[in-house]
Design a protein around this motif. Sequence first.
Motif: not given
Length: 105
Positions: A37-43, A58-65, A80-89, A97-101
């Motif tokens: 019913e759902a899936l997880y995009v694993t970093g 090694f992966m940045g936000l643009s690659e995951i997006a 549901i996407v692995d956003a790692d550490t949020g890529f910063g502060n 979150v906005r980019v991945l949405e």
Amino acid sequence: MSPRKHLKALVEARSGLLVPGAFNALSAKVIEDLGYEALYVTGAGVTNMWFGMPDQGFMGLSEIADHTARIRDAVSLPLIVDADTGFGNALNVRHTVRVLERAGA
């Protein structure tokens, strides 16, 4: 029902939900075809598949997006996407979150 509303309904049902990890569009299609019913995009999975390397930043936000958008185009399941550490502060987390949405998460 939109994937976002579907995921919200699944969460609000408060029952167990098995969410397998996908690392590309093909693996996402297999997950959908199996009836999940759902899936997880694993970093880690994306890093392993794309670079053949461990998940060590090694992966940045643009690659995951980009991978998220390709998977979104292939399946109709909520993602549901692995956003790692949020890529910063904290400001970067909001941006992440906005980019991945926008990419379909």
